[in-house]
Scaffold this motif. Structure first.
Motif: not given
Lengths: 534, 332
Positions: A337-338, A342-347, A411-412
């Motif tokens: 999940i992390a 985090s990948a989605a949030a950064v993209l 989370n993202a």
């Protein structure tokens, strides 16, 4: 002024940015609309009894928490900025990244182990024969906990703001033989003042939407935030009109606070990518002493609850925990999940940062949106996000099968404001450096990404990723709604252990979470220190 | 972003029809299905018996269970709902989602009296009690009145009745004992309340960390410490006015009524095979006979002098007003 010329590069960036914005708005909006529309027929008659004391307490504690965090953070950030040779400075800055990744309850227990009625401070007082028993429950407990979580964040944000002061200024200050206090007044205060509204706004919203800390340390039902009332109406009373009305009030309040602050200054910078100077000010021994005292006190304040968590956690039956299948499952889930969130949030953040830069440079009308978004997302209660999608998932069939993607998405979105604070300034700096060169070399698309953008943004990207991971690791909000016996994460396992008398095991898991977060914070700090100088 | 989309698509593909042949879907709360809870043992025992597949779907607690059902309505895949308490059954029956259990004159523990509910059957029960730390409290309160009126400096952690079932239990207990005077009693108790937590877990955690000398929990809590930790430190205070009871129940849904396994499960629930698992896994008292006597520790627990339990209808009708009264009394 010449009309802005949009290049293909600009258009692509704006299109991707708008796409990202639309996606986020759709995600948040769908949740809100679901709840509001289910409550709609009676929204106007929603039961808002008892709202006024809640509102008053919500705003009062958020205001005081922010004020204290910020007032304490300014001297600490200045001391850390000036005393660059302080031994362990890097470790202390990394330490200040830890509270973010701690589930609120674990943090509360850490603070109580220190300052509670049976905490180390109370025991020391007792053995010294002083009959005074500290009782922090009530507003003071809420404030202490909020300062523990947000003071370190504020220090890091202010520190980054200070690092944008160009090196020639510092050199000039040395030539003029300025004292540290003069440097603070003449060089630093203008920068700090400019970043103050953004930083305060961020912390104000984090405290305003606080939930667990307020209930556990608040001492009674008079200490309740709007978020508590929203949670209660959603999970206990299933009173959707009230939940919808309260959510709208919370978003309106947060929006008003943000708008007021946005008028007053710049957005905070978490990236530390501003013109970092290697120049180290010469401090007198008195100045060094003062700075060292401030740094040591701040470090103790932040480190002590972690030391308490570690001391508690060491007593756990580690072999038993580590060998259990459930722990392995929780660790795998938390990691997955992390990583995904985090990948989605950064993209998303990269797309928004790029579009924001272009919009700013070309004076596009959309630039306000790109600036406002990070704050607005913070104002959105994660529980509403969760509940809205939960209701949709329940109606659509089997919510357990969409649980993991939902937790990842929530989370993202929660990590977005933080990732943006890192990537917006970093992207602006990189684009200002590279755009013209790339255009003259006709470098674009994938080749540009590979040869130019990725290498120069690699560090802030990884930093944003680590930051978002830490946030997601400590999250209990989304998982509390969607979690099930299969979707167990480390925070939900901690809670489950606590819920069945296994307090020592819960302390052990809190320790593992702290260690994981420490690892991420250390990695982020190492990257920040080794960021390239032009 | 692509991650989310891919994950959404792949999980949508996994959506499967709820009932397969020879399967039973049981909705329950999380601590029931935890690896140390009764769920895994109950599942194995019933699966062996029926040759079917038991699927647990678990949510946070009994209240979340009812809300989940309300949200799902007739589309629910639940066939058995296990883990509501009698404070919720009136509201649960009103959803119209439940079918009668059809078991006449179930053989239950004498404490449960003559069972009249046509929809729900009890699977365990317990009594709320104030648990104290015997290393710090030398003379524990002997009655609710003593707890409320004593000027002793010892503090208690309680739960919020708006968000937790023990919290609601204490509210009903005070209401049973004090009636119209409950608000005054709450005001008197207020200085002794260290804090009001959202749930049982936070309260009990604060208590075992030594923050408070007392906590609201169950008479069975000392059994956990005695059996699992070999410790006699935490004890329940016997109150002369008596103790408030919590009865946890299960029922079959309309959908479950069409699956013969649902009724088989409810019958199984009251057999020793199921009941044997309850005491030392759910830390509650078994609702029906067990195959062998309980661990002697259970025999030494506080036996209530009198048992309080309000009817589901009375609780449903007054819950909001009583919580408002509680808020007004404790709010400063």
């Amino acid at each position: 002024m010449a009309r802005a010329v949009f290049t293909a590069l600009d258009k692509g960036r704006l299109a991707r940015g708008h796409g990202a914005l639309a996606l986020i708005l759709a995600f948040c909006g769908t949740a809100l609309v679901t709840i509001v529309s289910l409550g709609a027929p009676s929204l106007a008659y929603a039961d808002l009894s008892g709202l006024w004391p809640i509102l008053r307490f919500t705003l009062l504690q958020a205001f005081l928490s922010t004020l204290i965090s910020v007032v304490l953070a300014i001297p600490a950030a200045f001391a850390l900025d000036q005393f660059r040779t302080f031994p362990g400075r890097g470790a202390i800055i990394a330490l200040f990244g830890l509270p973010l990744a701690l589930p609120a309850l674990a943090g509360a227990f850490g603070i109580l182990a220190l300052l509670g009625r049976n905490g180390y401070a109370a025991q020391a007082l007792e053995s010294a024969g002083i009959g005074f028993k500290p009782d922090i429950y009530g507003l003071s407990g809420v404030l202490i906990a909020h300062v523990f979580f947000n003071f370190p964040l504020a220090v890091r944000l202010f520190l980054n703001a200070l690092q944008t002061i160009p090196e020639p200024y510092w050199k000039l200050s040395a030539t003029l033989r300025m004292s540290a206090l003069q440097r603070l007044r003449i060089l630093c205060l203008p920068v700090l003042r400019a970043s103050l509204p953004g930083i305060s706004g961020m912390i104000f919203l984090l405290c305003m939407t606080s939930f667990t800390l307020v209930l556990v340390l608040g001492g009674g039902p008079s200490a309740a935030t709007l978020e508590v009332a929203i949670y209660q109406s959603l999970t206990y009373d299933l009173d959707l009109p009230r939940a919808a009305a309260l959510t709208l009030i919370q978003i309106a309040l947060a929006g008003a606070a943000l708008a007021a602050l946005a008028l007053a200054g710049a957005a905070p910078d978490l990236s530390g990518s501003g013109g970092r100077s290697r120049w180290s000010p010469a401090l007198t021994s008195n100045e060094k002493l003062t700075a060292a005292a401030i740094i040591i006190f701040s470090a103790i304040f932040v480190a002590a609850p972690f030391a308490a968590i570690a001391a508690d956690g060491l007593r756990a039956d580690h072999l038993g925990i580590l060998a259990s299948e459930r722990f392995a499952l929780a660790l795998r889930n938390s990691a997955f999940i992390a990583a995904s969130s985090s990948a989605a949030a950064v993209l998303l953040s990269v797309s928004i940062a790029a579009a924001g830069y272009t919009a700013e440079r070309t004076g596009s009308a959309a630039r306000g949106m790109f600036q406002l978004l990070p704050g607005l997302v913070l104002a959105f209660p994660p529980i509403v996000l969760g509940a809205g999608w939960f209701i949709l998932a329940v109606r659509g069939g089997n919510p357990d099968s969409v649980a993991a993607p939902m937790v990842i998405a929530i989370n993202a979105v929660m990590a977005l404001p933080f990732a943006l604070r890192i990537l917006i300034p970093a992207f602006a700096a990189a684009a200002a450096r590279n755009d013209r060169l790339c255009q003259s070399l006709r470098l674009s698309g994938f080749n540009r990404l590979r040869l130019v953008d990725f290498p120069s943004l690699r560090r802030p990207l990884i930093m944003a990723l680590l930051f978002a991971m830490a946030l997601s690791l400590g999250d209990f909000g989304a998982i509390a709604l969607f979690g099930s016996d299969r979707l167990v994460t480390l925070p939900s396992l901690l809670f489950a252990k606590l819920g069945s008398y296994r307090t020592d095991d819960a302390a052990g898991i809190a320790l593992y979470l702290t260690l994981l977060a420490a690892f991420l914070a250390a990695a982020a700090n190492w990257l920040q220190r080794s960021s390239p100088h032009e | 972003m692509r991650t989310i989309i891919l994950a959404l698509i792949s999980s949508a593909a996994l959506l499967s029809p709820a009932i397969a042949e020879g399967a039973l879907t049981v909705y329950t709360y999380e601590s029931f299905t935890a690896e140390w809870g009764p769920g895994p043992k109950v599942e194995a025992a019933f699966e062996k018996k029926c040759g079917c597949d038991v699927k647990f779907v678990s949510v946070a607690d009994g209240v979340a269970l009812l809300n989940r059902l309300k949200l799902e309505g007739e589309n629910t895949s639940a066939e058995i709902v296990l883990g509501l308490d009698t404070n919720l059954t009136s509201e649960a029956a009103a959803t119209g989602l439940f079918a009668p259990h059809g078991i006449s004159a179930p053989k239950l523990d004498a404490a449960l009296g003559e069972w009249k509910d046509a929809n729900f059957l009890p699977f365990d029960f317990g009594y709320f009690a104030v648990i104290y730390d015997s290393e710090k409290v030398k003379t524990p309160p002997a009655s609710l009145k003593e707890l409320v009126e004593s000027s002793a400096g010892e503090k208690i952690v309680i739960q919020d009745p708006r968000t937790s079932t023990p919290g609601l239990g204490l509210l009903l207990w005070m209401k049973s004992v004090y009636g119209d005077q409950a608000a005054i009693a709450w005001k008197k108790l207020a200085p002794r309340i260290l804090t009001v937590t959202p749930g049982w877990s936070e309260a009990y955690g604060l208590f075992t960390k030594g923050e408070a000398e007392m906590v609201l929990s169950y008479t069975t809590s000392p059994a956990y410490h005695a059996i699992a930790e070999g410790s006699q430190r935490y004890k329940a205070a016997a109150f002369s006015e008596g103790h408030y009871m919590q009865v946890e129940v299960a029922g079959q849904t309309e959908k479950g009524a069409q699956n013969p396994l649902a009724k088989q499960f409810l019958t199984f629930m009251l057999t020793p095979e199921f009941q044997d698992v309850i005491p030392e896994n759910n830390w509650m008292l078994p609702a029906a006979a067990t195959s062998k006597p309980l661990n002697p520790v259970f025999g030494k627990l506080v036996q209530p002098a009198k048992v309080w339990l309000k009817s589901p209808e009375e609780v449903e009708a007054n819950r909001k007003a009583w919580i408002a009264e509680w808020l007004a009394a404790l709010g400063k």
